[in-house]
Scaffold this active site. Sequence first.
Site, short mmCIF file in Angstrom:
data_model
loop_
_atom_site.label_atom_id
_atom_site.label_comp_id
_atom_site.label_asym_id
_atom_site.label_seq_id
_atom_site.Cartn_x
_atom_site.Cartn_y
_atom_site.Cartn_z
CB CYS A 156 -67.57 -18.93 30.06
SG CYS A 156 -66.15 -17.94 29.52
CG PHE A 174 -61.17 -13.56 26.48
CD1 PHE A 174 -62.25 -14.26 26.98
CD2 PHE A 174 -59.91 -13.88 26.94
CE1 PHE A 174 -62.08 -15.27 27.92
CE2 PHE A 174 -59.71 -14.88 27.88
CZ PHE A 174 -60.80 -15.57 28.37
CG HIS A 221 -68.91 -21.12 26.40
ND1 HIS A 221 -69.28 -19.85 26.01
CD2 HIS A 221 -67.69 -20.99 26.96
CE1 HIS A 221 -68.31 -19.01 26.34
NE2 HIS A 221 -67.33 -19.68 26.92
CG ASN A 267 -64.57 -17.27 25.99
OD1 ASN A 267 -65.70 -16.81 26.19
ND2 ASN A 267 -63.97 -18.06 26.86
#
Length: 319
Positions: A100, A151, A239, A272
Amino acid sequence: MRTRYTVMSKELLDEHPELRTEGTPTLPPRLDICNAAVLELGATAARAALGEWGRPAADITHLVYISSSELRLPGGDLFLATRLGLHPNTVRTSLLFLGCSGGAAALRTAKDIAENNPGSRVLVVAAETTVLGFRPPSPDRPYDLVGAALFGDGASAAIIGAGPIAAEESPFLELQFSTQEFLPGTDKVIDGKITEEGINFKLGRDLPEKIESRIEGFCRTLMDRVGIKEFNDVFWAVHPGGPAILNRLEVCLELQPEKLKISRKALMNYGNVSSNTVFYVLEYLRDELKKGMIREEWGLILAFGPGITFEGMLVRGIN
């Protein structure tokens, strides 16, 4: 969680039925799928960025390629440069398996390249898919609905350079200062291992707590460069690793709710997507800057990855 995009499909499972059975050695077919997918995704994102930039692909001098979803020699950077028609002397840099924090690391790397190579233009491309870590439902193990919801897959691209040409280029951020830091003793909090079944990830439940323990000091290192003391006096492009991380940041730093609005929007609309997600946040930031919705002159880009690694950048908005 509203929308997720994924390469995995019924057609792929029908083509590779071994992926339906847990415990089956499936690394080679997974890599075949991932290598092809990230190349296609990355090329699509890069072409969109080049099209918006408006200059020929031949004007790109450097390529920074970031992914945690492929593994091959030569790497995806070479195949991507070929597919895009970049000049053979384009200098390529690959950043692999940074998770990430990879997108912010790529921005930091591109910034350093651009500042040290006058006239250069750096194409940054990130491409990710979750196929390498896909796990089928199993009677012996509860299906990870949280992971499946959090995700996603996708790609992003940006062009970085110093000394923009006023008549040809329209930058929206100045990348002023970047830094990186890891937290000693936290290397097992985000743990990933390549196995015959792909990649196995383990995320510690204490990840948000670990980030919180250092986030204030890390952000002050960035803000001190321009003498800003209050966290609400900058705009934020974080993020969104997950809702818990954003919630912890908001409470710990006493941020006004709108400060993390674009990060939450990216998480809701894309999930994500590892290294990509910070670029989705930056796209929302660009829209807000163009509309005059950002009052603050300075802002922070933040991302957190394996290590635990903090990536941060002090930026200035250009309206």
